[in-house]
Scaffold this motif. Structure first.
Motif, PDB file in Angstrom:
ATOM      1  N   SER A 160      -3.981  32.739  64.227  1.00 44.24           N
ATOM      2  CA  SER A 160      -4.982  33.785  64.413  1.00 44.24           C
ATOM      3  C   SER A 160      -6.378  33.164  64.395  1.00 44.24           C
ATOM      4  CB  SER A 160      -4.861  34.839  63.320  1.00 44.24           C
ATOM      5  OG  SER A 160      -5.083  34.252  62.048  1.00 44.24           O
ATOM      6  N   GLY A 161      -7.372  33.962  64.790  1.00 45.46           N
ATOM      7  CA  GLY A 161      -8.736  33.455  64.887  1.00 45.46           C
ATOM      8  C   GLY A 161      -9.284  32.928  63.584  1.00 45.46           C
ATOM      9  N   SER A 162      -8.873  33.532  62.449  1.00 42.58           N
ATOM     10  CA  SER A 162      -9.405  33.108  61.156  1.00 42.58           C
ATOM     11  C   SER A 162      -8.947  31.713  60.766  1.00 42.58           C
ATOM     12  CB  SER A 162      -8.999  34.103  60.062  1.00 42.58           C
ATOM     13  OG  SER A 162      -7.597  34.254  60.022  1.00 42.58           O
ATOM     14  N   MET A 163      -7.879  31.196  61.414  1.00 42.00           N
ATOM     15  CA  MET A 163      -7.445  29.829  61.136  1.00 42.00           C
ATOM     16  C   MET A 163      -8.429  28.802  61.706  1.00 42.00           C
ATOM     17  SD  MET A 163      -4.656  29.564  59.307  1.00 42.00           S
ATOM     18  CE  MET A 163      -3.829  28.022  59.751  1.00 42.00           C
ATOM     19  N   GLY A 164      -9.431  29.281  62.454  1.00 42.74           N
ATOM     20  CA  GLY A 164     -10.492  28.404  62.938  1.00 42.74           C
ATOM     21  C   GLY A 164     -11.595  28.205  61.922  1.00 42.74           C
ATOM     22  N   CYS A 165     -11.487  28.840  60.744  1.00 35.86           N
ATOM     23  CA  CYS A 165     -12.472  28.649  59.670  1.00 35.86           C
ATOM     24  C   CYS A 165     -12.225  27.307  58.971  1.00 35.86           C
ATOM     25  CB  CYS A 165     -12.381  29.776  58.653  1.00 35.86           C
ATOM     26  SG  CYS A 165     -12.877  31.388  59.290  1.00 35.86           S
ATOM     27  N   ALA A 166     -13.231  26.849  58.266  1.00 37.17           N
ATOM     28  CA  ALA A 166     -13.114  25.591  57.532  1.00 37.17           C
ATOM     29  C   ALA A 166     -12.243  25.775  56.295  1.00 37.17           C
ATOM     30  CB  ALA A 166     -14.499  25.088  57.123  1.00 37.17           C
ATOM     31  N   MET A 167     -11.602  24.683  55.848  1.00 34.28           N
ATOM     32  CA  MET A 167     -10.763  24.718  54.659  1.00 34.28           C
ATOM     33  C   MET A 167     -11.585  25.009  53.405  1.00 34.28           C
ATOM     34  SD  MET A 167      -7.498  24.233  55.233  1.00 34.28           S
ATOM     35  CE  MET A 167      -6.907  23.691  53.630  1.00 34.28           C
ATOM     36  N   LYS A 204     -12.143  20.074  57.183  1.00 40.03           N
ATOM     37  CA  LYS A 204     -11.409  20.292  58.421  1.00 40.03           C
ATOM     38  C   LYS A 204     -11.234  21.784  58.663  1.00 40.03           C
ATOM     39  CE  LYS A 204      -8.515  16.194  59.113  1.00 40.03           C
ATOM     40  NZ  LYS A 204      -7.121  15.737  59.286  1.00 40.03           N
ATOM     41  N   MET A 205     -10.996  22.135  59.924  1.00 43.53           N
ATOM     42  CA  MET A 205     -10.596  23.500  60.221  1.00 43.53           C
ATOM     43  C   MET A 205      -9.191  23.736  59.665  1.00 43.53           C
ATOM     44  SD  MET A 205     -13.190  24.758  61.791  1.00 43.53           S
ATOM     45  CE  MET A 205     -14.220  23.672  60.797  1.00 43.53           C
ATOM     46  N   ARG A 206      -8.905  24.965  59.279  1.00 41.43           N
ATOM     47  CA  ARG A 206      -7.584  25.282  58.737  1.00 41.43           C
ATOM     48  C   ARG A 206      -6.483  24.918  59.729  1.00 41.43           C
ATOM     49  NH1 ARG A 206      -8.961  31.343  56.290  1.00 41.43           N
ATOM     50  NH2 ARG A 206     -10.479  30.638  54.739  1.00 41.43           N
ATOM     51  N   ILE A 207      -6.689  25.211  61.005  1.00 37.09           N
ATOM     52  CA  ILE A 207      -5.655  24.936  62.006  1.00 37.09           C
ATOM     53  C   ILE A 207      -5.433  23.442  62.162  1.00 37.09           C
ATOM     54  CG2 ILE A 207      -7.264  24.965  63.967  1.00 37.09           C
ATOM     55  CD1 ILE A 207      -3.658  26.354  63.944  1.00 37.09           C
ATOM     56  N   GLU A 208      -6.501  22.638  62.024  1.00 38.15           N
ATOM     57  CA  GLU A 208      -6.355  21.182  62.105  1.00 38.15           C
ATOM     58  C   GLU A 208      -5.480  20.655  60.975  1.00 38.15           C
ATOM     59  OE1 GLU A 208      -9.918  18.699  63.451  1.00 38.15           O
ATOM     60  OE2 GLU A 208     -10.845  20.482  62.601  1.00 38.15           O
ATOM     61  N   SER A 209      -5.785  21.105  59.756  1.00 41.53           N
ATOM     62  CA  SER A 209      -5.008  20.651  58.604  1.00 41.53           C
ATOM     63  C   SER A 209      -3.558  21.106  58.715  1.00 41.53           C
ATOM     64  CB  SER A 209      -5.642  21.202  57.319  1.00 41.53           C
ATOM     65  OG  SER A 209      -5.034  20.650  56.187  1.00 41.53           O
ATOM     66  N   ALA A 210      -3.358  22.327  59.212  1.00 43.47           N
ATOM     67  CA  ALA A 210      -1.997  22.831  59.379  1.00 43.47           C
ATOM     68  C   ALA A 210      -1.244  22.036  60.437  1.00 43.47           C
ATOM     69  CB  ALA A 210      -2.033  24.312  59.749  1.00 43.47           C
ATOM     70  N   ARG A 211      -1.929  21.647  61.509  1.00 42.95           N
ATOM     71  CA  ARG A 211      -1.297  20.821  62.561  1.00 42.95           C
ATOM     72  C   ARG A 211      -0.836  19.485  61.997  1.00 42.95           C
ATOM     73  NH1 ARG A 211      -5.682  22.007  66.474  1.00 42.95           N
ATOM     74  NH2 ARG A 211      -6.548  20.047  65.789  1.00 42.95           N
ATOM     75  N   LYS A 215       0.507  19.259  68.377  1.00 45.78           N
ATOM     76  CA  LYS A 215      -0.810  18.648  68.511  1.00 45.78           C
ATOM     77  C   LYS A 215      -1.729  19.446  69.429  1.00 45.78           C
ATOM     78  CE  LYS A 215       0.473  13.884  67.374  1.00 45.78           C
ATOM     79  NZ  LYS A 215       0.580  12.493  67.853  1.00 45.78           N
ATOM     80  N   GLU A 216      -1.155  20.342  70.240  1.00 41.59           N
ATOM     81  CA  GLU A 216      -1.945  21.177  71.148  1.00 41.59           C
ATOM     82  C   GLU A 216      -2.309  22.530  70.543  1.00 41.59           C
ATOM     83  OE1 GLU A 216       0.672  21.453  74.458  1.00 41.59           O
ATOM     84  OE2 GLU A 216       0.291  19.413  75.177  1.00 41.59           O
ATOM     85  N   MET A 217      -1.827  22.839  69.347  1.00 46.53           N
ATOM     86  CA  MET A 217      -2.046  24.167  68.756  1.00 46.53           C
ATOM     87  C   MET A 217      -3.516  24.416  68.452  1.00 46.53           C
ATOM     88  SD  MET A 217       1.092  24.733  66.074  1.00 46.53           S
ATOM     89  CE  MET A 217       2.753  25.128  66.639  1.00 46.53           C
ATOM     90  N   GLN A 218      -3.977  25.635  68.769  1.00 46.16           N
ATOM     91  CA  GLN A 218      -5.329  26.066  68.451  1.00 46.16           C
ATOM     92  C   GLN A 218      -5.280  27.443  67.794  1.00 46.16           C
ATOM     93  OE1 GLN A 218      -7.970  24.181  68.875  1.00 46.16           O
ATOM     94  NE2 GLN A 218      -6.973  22.549  70.052  1.00 46.16           N
ATOM     95  N   SER A 219      -6.377  27.836  67.169  1.00 43.35           N
ATOM     96  CA  SER A 219      -6.455  29.168  66.537  1.00 43.35           C
ATOM     97  C   SER A 219      -6.912  30.178  67.589  1.00 43.35           C
ATOM     98  CB  SER A 219      -7.440  29.129  65.368  1.00 43.35           C
ATOM     99  OG  SER A 219      -8.689  28.596  65.782  1.00 43.35           O
ATOM    100  N   ASP A 220      -6.042  30.438  68.563  1.00 42.37           N
ATOM    101  CA  ASP A 220      -6.431  31.200  69.750  1.00 42.37           C
ATOM    102  C   ASP A 220      -5.504  32.369  70.063  1.00 42.37           C
ATOM    103  OD1 ASP A 220      -4.200  29.764  70.419  1.00 42.37           O
ATOM    104  OD2 ASP A 220      -5.096  28.688  72.100  1.00 42.37           O
ATOM    105  N   MET A 221      -4.818  32.883  69.023  1.00 40.77           N
ATOM    106  CA  MET A 221      -3.839  33.938  69.288  1.00 40.77           C
ATOM    107  C   MET A 221      -4.244  35.286  68.689  1.00 40.77           C
ATOM    108  SD  MET A 221      -0.200  31.858  69.083  1.00 40.77           S
ATOM    109  CE  MET A 221       0.782  33.295  69.543  1.00 40.77           C
ATOM    110  N   GLY A 222      -5.547  35.476  68.365  1.00 42.42           N
ATOM    111  CA  GLY A 222      -6.046  36.796  68.003  1.00 42.42           C
ATOM    112  C   GLY A 222      -5.823  37.177  66.562  1.00 42.42           C
ATOM    113  N   GLY A 223      -5.145  38.327  66.355  1.00 43.16           N
ATOM    114  CA  GLY A 223      -4.964  38.906  65.015  1.00 43.16           C
ATOM    115  C   GLY A 223      -3.873  38.228  64.224  1.00 43.16           C
ATOM    116  N   THR A 224      -3.324  38.938  63.249  1.00 42.12           N
ATOM    117  CA  THR A 224      -2.322  38.341  62.355  1.00 42.12           C
ATOM    118  C   THR A 224      -1.123  39.268  62.220  1.00 42.12           C
ATOM    119  OG1 THR A 224      -4.201  37.443  61.122  1.00 42.12           O
ATOM    120  CG2 THR A 224      -2.029  37.121  60.164  1.00 42.12           C
ATOM    121  N   GLU A 225      -0.268  39.290  63.235  1.00 42.80           N
ATOM    122  CA  GLU A 225       0.945  40.117  63.227  1.00 42.80           C
ATOM    123  C   GLU A 225       2.127  39.254  62.797  1.00 42.80           C
ATOM    124  OE1 GLU A 225       1.357  43.225  63.723  1.00 42.80           O
ATOM    125  OE2 GLU A 225      -0.119  44.055  65.109  1.00 42.80           O
ATOM    126  N   ILE A 226       2.477  39.317  61.524  1.00 39.04           N
ATOM    127  CA  ILE A 226       3.524  38.442  60.993  1.00 39.04           C
ATOM    128  C   ILE A 226       4.901  39.105  60.995  1.00 39.04           C
ATOM    129  CG2 ILE A 226       3.305  39.105  58.561  1.00 39.04           C
ATOM    130  CD1 ILE A 226       3.470  36.146  57.860  1.00 39.04           C
TER     131      ILE A 226
END
Length: 771
Positions: free
Chosen positions: A283-290, A297-304, A352-363
């Motif tokens: 989700s977009g919020s995973m683009g925030c900093a840790m 790092k961005m959350r998505i970077e660390s998760a990757r 390695k291609e994952m980005q925080s580009d999938m919108g909301g948080t529907e789990i």
């Protein structure tokens, strides 16, 4: 964009909360937290405010009071709809009123309505809650006072308010903690600056406070270390003298602490089977900093990076799949596939291609799809969920996990400050797994690899309790059934005691096929005037169990709800069906003027990148003062990191401001180069990690040794020689490498290790490598 928040003036200026005073009292594994919040209405009109704040999911809110001027009003617990009606009636008649209730969507979020404060009036509200302290990997107990409540993403149709900006509130914080324990206190640590600890003679009591000037710009975390951490304990607490005997609050309650110790032989045994499903929040919020500090790092970077490490660490012969989710979801494979060199390479490339580009948080939907897949025989399903925990339908998610608990284990990871404790802890608890929170400057990799170790190790199962009591005494279990405990996990078990308070508790469980028995005697005079923290946590445990039944039962639903409300009112603790209501009569005169509504949020930091225009203004000003710049642009999906090397008029004093991720992480690079089988291949990327020219490394290859064996031995020596502090991260890739080398039947292994040490400048012994 930064947005002000709090109790706002008509000029959009924050004048909300003036101060917070927090007192923490710890008794063994449980804590009582008292917080007082001071408000002043500096507006020209009467004010109604809404204060939204998080509490730990395992806590029980047990007191709320409001002080206006010199008069204090203590709230009472009522059925929620009745409490709301009383609040509305009070506001309508011009009285001051306060309503404190649990959010309908998540049990770790509370809403405080502060009603009808006249202009210039001050109000202090105090709330008290009791909570269990969680156990950490180093056997410490963690207490956290959250500074951040993340905006929660709400799927369409839910009622949780949408909050799209993180916001800042200026207020002061006073925090003191008193710790007592049956076992001596070894130490107390925090990431925040503390005043020196004050101990009593036998170190069973300690007092500590935050250093002056703390800005509350991060969570306040305390880590408590006790001696004899694995020793089981049983603490008995006396009931309320005026309460009716036979009721929960009238009888003594015992709290049993179970924290099994795992022998080293079991710790070193690993399974090679399993179906591992990794669920990644994009989700977009995973683009925030840790975190808010430099180099984050961005959350998505660390998760990757972490997901690549997990993929490299899986055992040959297992199965795996990867799901990404945001407003929608997608999976790497239609169903889980066998772990091979081909499938691993395919997965690593996609990760390695994952980005925080999938919108909301529907789990919910990705979990439904995972659970709909047929299980693979002899490969227990292990689900690893990575999220910053910003959802508004927590209870629906937990219900789904609970309904499928017989077919999987759930390991959940809350990323960044403000992740929902109800969601993260709840998924692990309902899924018989383990949870981890990655906050501040914590590296994600060590915590995730610890959970992978749990997934591959035997666990404590078949847990039973045998209560031996004298005639005329009985016990009533207040905790949900305990199914499984992993290494490093602790369970608190509550029971109501009727009659004479003495007897024994025998706890039996299975660990790696062996039966373990612990017997505890309790013949104690119950502790009195203890604040009833154990009673209230026991009530909370029973209430949560009944609420879960309520969500699945049909005809019994109303009866269960009535029992929950009865327990909540009796114990004075909040639940989903009750609320705290306080009405201050004051002078009885109606407050004149239209009412303003304001939302108050705890401190949180904006995560948006600074606008490019502002950066260019900075660059222009540098040029105007004669500064020479080399600008390095590193383009990422949504962000442009700009590194500036400034050469001032004094060239011998260079200033480097390169982005943190320009500095290479050689450990993750080495791990990413490993093959699924466990070996490495010689190549330029590998020798770059070693810091040696490729021709020199190849030239030093011992006779009759293949390039793959030589490369793998060098990688093992490098890990042991230079990265021992990070062993928890690379232990599984090293185990795979050792197994691969042993299968190659290398004749001159000792010579290879000696040559590798000489080349890399290390002194690692052959036995230390596990060879």
């Amino acid at each position: 964009k930064m947005v002000n928040c709090g109790l706002l003036t008509v000029k959009n200026e924050p004048v909300p909360l003036k101060s917070i005073e927090v007192e923490l009292q710890v008794q063994g594994h449980v804590a009582t937290v008292s917080s007082t919040l001071q408000y002043t209405n500096e507006e020209q009109s009467p004010l109604e405010a809404l204060f939204v704040f998080p509490l730990p999911a395992e806590s029980a809110l047990c007191h709320f009071s409001a002080k206006i001027g010199d008069q204090e009003t203590v709230a009472k617990v009522q059925e929620k709809e009745k409490a709301k009606d009383e609040y509305d009636d009070a506001i309508a008649s011009g009285q001051q009123a306060f309503l404190l209730e649990e959010s309908d969507e998540s049990e770790d979020v509370f809403k405080l309505s502060v009603g009808s404060l006249p202009p210039g009036q001050s109000a202090a509200v105090t709330f008290i809650y009791v909570t269990e302290l969680s156990v950490q990997a180093d056997h410490s107990l963690r207490f956290c006072l959250p500074a951040v409540l993340n905006p929660r993403y709400s799927p369409p149709g839910t009622k949780l308010p949408q909050i799209t900006e993180r916001q800042i509130i200026p207020y002061s914080l006073s925090f003191t903690a008193t710790v007592s324990s049956p076992n001596p206190i070894a130490k107390v640590e925090s990431k925040c600056a503390l005043e020196p600890l004050v101990f009593n003679t036998d170190r069973t009591n300690a007092k500590v406070s935050l250093s002056a000037g703390h800005k509350f710009d991060r969570d306040v975390e305390l880590y408590l270390y006790y001696e004899n951490a694995h020793q089981p304990t049983a603490i008995v607490e006396a009931g309320v003298p005026t309460a009716k005997p036979g009721t929960l609050m009238g009888d003594p309650v015992v709290m049993l602490s179970l924290y099994p110790e795992f022998p080293e032989a079991i710790m070193s045994s690993m399974s090679t089977c399993g179906e591992f499903v990794f669920v990644m929040d994009r989700s977009g919020s995973m683009g925030c900093a840790m975190h808010n500090g430099p180099g984050a790092k961005m959350r998505i970077e660390s998760a990757r990076d972490t997901l690549v490490l997990l993929l490299k660490s899986l055992p040959m012969g297992c199965y795996f799949n990867i799901y990404s989710f945001g407003s929608h979801y997608k999976s790497l494979f239609p169903k889980s596939v066998e772990y091979t060199e081909e499938t691993m390479d395919q997965a690593v490339k996609r990760v390695k291609e994952m980005q925080s580009d999938m919108g909301g948080t529907e789990i919910l939907e990705p979990l439904r799809n995972i659970y709909s897949q047929q299980c693979i025989p002899n490969h227990p399903r292990q689900v690893f969920i990575f999220t910053d925990g910003e959802v508004g339908n927590t209870k629906d998610v937990l219900q789904l996990v609970r309904n499928n608990a017989d077919h999987h284990r759930c390991f959940s990871f809350g990323i960044g400050e403000g992740a929902s404790t109800a969601l993260i802890k709840g998924m692990a608890q309902e899924g018989r797994g383990h949870n981890q929170f990655i906050t501040g400057s914590d590296r994600m990799q060590p915590k995730v690899m610890q959970s992978l170790r749990y997934a591959l190790q035997p666990a404590v199962i078949d847990i039973t309790e045998v209560w031996s009591v004298p005639a005329g005494m009985s016990t009533t279990h207040l905790s949900p059934p305990l199914n499984v405990l992993f290494h490093g996990q602790r369970a608190l078990i509550y029971a109501q005691l009727k009659g004479e308070v003495r007897g024994t508790i025998t706890v039996k469980y299975q660990l790696a096929g062996q039966e373990v028995t612990n017997t505890l005697n309790y013949s104690l005079k119950p502790a009195e005037n203890s604040g009833l923290s154990i009673h209230r946590l026991a009530a909370r445990s029973l209430i949560r169990s009944l609420e879960r039944q309520e969500q699945t039962e049909g005809a019994e639903k109303e009866a269960l709800k009535a029992r929950v409300v009865e327990l909540s009112v009796e114990a004075g603790v909040s639940c989903s069906h009750t609320a705290f209501i306080a009405v201050h009569k004051g002078s009885g005169e109606a407050v004149e003027g239209p009412m303003l509504k304001r939302r108050v949020m705890p401190m949180a930091m904006a995560c948006a990148a600074p606008p490019m225009g502002k950066l260019m203004q900075i660059f222009t000003s540098f040029v105007n003062v004669g500064v020479m710049m080399n600008i390095f642009f590193l383009k990422k999906k949504k962000y442009i990191y700009i590194g500036i090397r400034l050469k001032l008029l004094y060239p011998h004093v260079p200033v480097d401001m390169l982005p943190p991720d320009v500095v290479e992480d050689h450990l993750l690079e080495l791990i990413s180069l490993q093959k699924a089988s466990g070996c490495w291949e010689m190549g330029n990327a590998l020798v770059k990690v070693f810091g040696k020219p490729e021709d020199e490394v190849v030239k030093q290859t011992p006779a009759q040794v293949s390039g793959g064996v030589w490369a793998t031995i060098l990688a093992l020596i490098w890990l042991h020689g230079f990265k021992m502090d990070d062993q928890v991260e690379w232990q599984f890739v090293a185990m795979k490498a050792v197994t691969w080398i042993q299968n190659q039947k290398v004749a001159n292994l000792s010579e290879c290790v000696q040559a590798g040490n000489s080349l890399l400048g290390c002194q690692v012994k052959e036995e230390a490598l596990g060879l």
